[in-house]
Write a protein that holds these residues in place. Structure first.
Motif, PDB file in Angstrom:
ATOM      1  N   ASP A 212       0.850  -1.188   0.000  1.00 62.86           N
ATOM      2  CA  ASP A 212       0.000   0.000   0.000  1.00 62.86           C
ATOM      3  C   ASP A 212       0.888   1.241   0.000  1.00 62.86           C
ATOM      4  OD1 ASP A 212      -2.776   1.215   0.640  1.00 62.86           O
ATOM      5  OD2 ASP A 212      -1.450   2.098   2.145  1.00 62.86           O
ATOM      6  N   ARG A 213       0.706   2.094  -1.022  1.00 59.47           N
ATOM      7  CA  ARG A 213       1.626   3.210  -1.190  1.00 59.47           C
ATOM      8  C   ARG A 213       1.666   4.131   0.028  1.00 59.47           C
ATOM      9  NH1 ARG A 213       2.903   8.140  -2.353  1.00 59.47           N
ATOM     10  NH2 ARG A 213       4.904   8.274  -3.429  1.00 59.47           N
ATOM     11  N   ARG A 245       8.210  -2.791  -4.793  1.00 60.12           N
ATOM     12  CA  ARG A 245       7.224  -1.755  -4.449  1.00 60.12           C
ATOM     13  C   ARG A 245       7.842  -0.366  -4.447  1.00 60.12           C
ATOM     14  NH1 ARG A 245       3.391  -4.555  -6.236  1.00 60.12           N
ATOM     15  NH2 ARG A 245       2.655  -6.216  -4.876  1.00 60.12           N
ATOM     16  N   LEU A 249       5.604   1.713  -6.778  1.00 57.61           N
ATOM     17  CA  LEU A 249       4.770   2.699  -6.065  1.00 57.61           C
ATOM     18  C   LEU A 249       5.463   4.056  -5.976  1.00 57.61           C
ATOM     19  CD1 LEU A 249       3.520   0.457  -3.085  1.00 57.61           C
ATOM     20  CD2 LEU A 249       2.319   0.933  -5.229  1.00 57.61           C
TER      21      LEU A 249
END
Ligand code: UD1
Ligand code: UDP
Length: 358
Positions: A212-213, A245, A249
């Motif tokens: 999750d960014r 990520r 992200l």
């Protein structure tokens, strides 16, 4: 063979290594079934070499995919190996998809029994894939090896029979005890990547933190803000999941934090031992920092290792800046004189005793 180990990831290789080596000492015939969940050299073969483990008899090369596909393909392949091997007992360790798959395949093959090493841990967070895996493994296993009384009590609470349980301590104590002085002799990690005299160690790879960014960005920002106040630099050996990520992200990593490759076990132990403080969302790293008496802050909202909190070695700080900064200030002021709650480093021997292997 009598005993088969099903394993697939870095923490399973490390935490089963003392049990595998104890089998070698006792001359118990065993085989290793590697699912291939981890396959990068730095998450996999480096540990076989460094921990003196024999090459797996079977490598199923399952690799990465969605949970269902990864687990399902493992079940199919493990079943076919176990039909050939016909062990009396299959040992699995921990809470990964490899554990779930090994447990499902083995429990459905009569008369093969399943032993779950590190049973009874609970975060009570059912959104974590690991929580689901460990609950299912515990409830399908025939032998349960909770590391502590807390873990044993949890299994009793869930209605599992006491006769199936042996409190053994955690095999990570065996691995840390066997390797820490060797690590200090052999490793020159502190002279690499310009580690300062006083530094902090960071690991973060949990899906709920790095996928999750907003949450990952907050985690990184909070760690940097906390160390700035204490003039520490941060070494972050980065798990491939988190590394991906950071680029997909587009996470900004401030200059306080140095990203380095995943470390081998000896180098990592030295980093954990010498750090002023450890920031982590890893299970094993919470235990090891507690064993090595390095203060820890856990970048999560819960932990399945409450023993580390109870002895004062660890604090749950989440990923919000104020809470991480406070937690670090408090933990840096703590005298690290707690007692290790994870046993005396004979877990591997106790597991083989409970399985009645002479
Ligand atoms: C898994 C476990 C987690 C454990 C961690 C230990 C599950 C559900 N999760 O998470 O509990 O803490 O291992 O490190 O079982 N990848 C590579 N090389 C590899 C392996 C993975 O590059 O050798 C990358 C791939 O992009 C892959 C991603 O990492 O998609 C995630 O791998 P996966 O095995 O699904 O989960 P981990 O995050 O490693
Ligand atoms: N570890 C390592 N090198 C690293 C990071 C971790 O050898 O760069 C070891 C660490 O000592 C511990 C284990 O990997 O024994 C923890 O694995 P991980 O954090 O991947 O998984 P978890 O314990 O969270 O399931």
């Amino acid at each position: 063979s009598t005993l088969s180990f099903v394993l697939g990831t870095r923490p399973e290789i490390i935490k089963l290594s003392p049990v595998i080596r104890a089998c070698q000492r006792r001359e118990i015939p065993f085989s290793i079934v590697h699912t291939g969940q981890h396959y990068s050299e730095k998450l996999d073969s480096v540990f076989f070499e460094q921990l003196g483990l024999p090459a797996p008899e079977y490598n199923l090369t399952i690799g990465s995919s969605s949970h269902g596909e990864q687990t399902g393909r493992m079940v199919v392949e493990i079943e076919s190996v176990l039909e050939k091997e016909r062990p009396d007992v299959v040992l699995v360790q921990g809470d990964t998809n490899s554990v779930l798959a090994g447990t499902i395949a083995a429990t459905k093959l009569d008369p093969i029994l399943v032993g779950h090493v590190e049973a009874g841990l609970r975060s009570f967070d059912r959104d974590m894939p690991e929580e689901v895996n460990r609950r299912l493994a515990d409830h399908a296993a025939d032998y349960l090896f909770p590391p502590t009384e807390t873990a044993r009590d949890q299994l009793l609470e869930e209605g599992l029979p006491a006769e199936w349980m042996t409190i053994t301590g955690n095999t990570i104590v065996d691995a840390v005890t066997e390797n820490t002085s060797i690590a200090h002799e052999r490793s020159d990690v502190l002279s690499e990547f310009g580690v300062r005299e006083r530094f902090a160690l960071l690991t973060a790879h949990r899906a709920e933190n790095v996928d999750d960014r907003e949450r990952f960005a907050s985690l990184i920002d909070s760690v940097a803000a906390a160390v700035r106040k204490h003039d520490l630099s941060v070494v972050y050996p980065i798990h491939p999941r988190a590394e991906k990520r950071i680029s997909t992200l587009d996470i900004d990593v401030p200059e306080e934090i140095t990203l380095v490759e995943p470390q081998d076990f000896l180098d990592f132990l030295v980093l954990e031992d010498e750090a002023e403080i450890v920031f982590t969302d890893s299970g094993g790293v919470q235990e090891e920092s507690c064993i090595l008496r390095t203060p820890c802050v856990t970048l999560r909202d819960n932990t399945e290792r409450p023993e580390t909190i109870a002895v004062g070695a660890n604090r749950i700080v989440g990923v919000e800046r104020a809470s991480v900064v406070n937690g670090v200030r408090e933990m840096l002021a703590v005298e690290p004189d707690w007692k290790n709650p994870f046993g005396d480093g004979t877990a591997a021997e106790q597991i083989l005793d409970a399985l009645e292997y002479e």
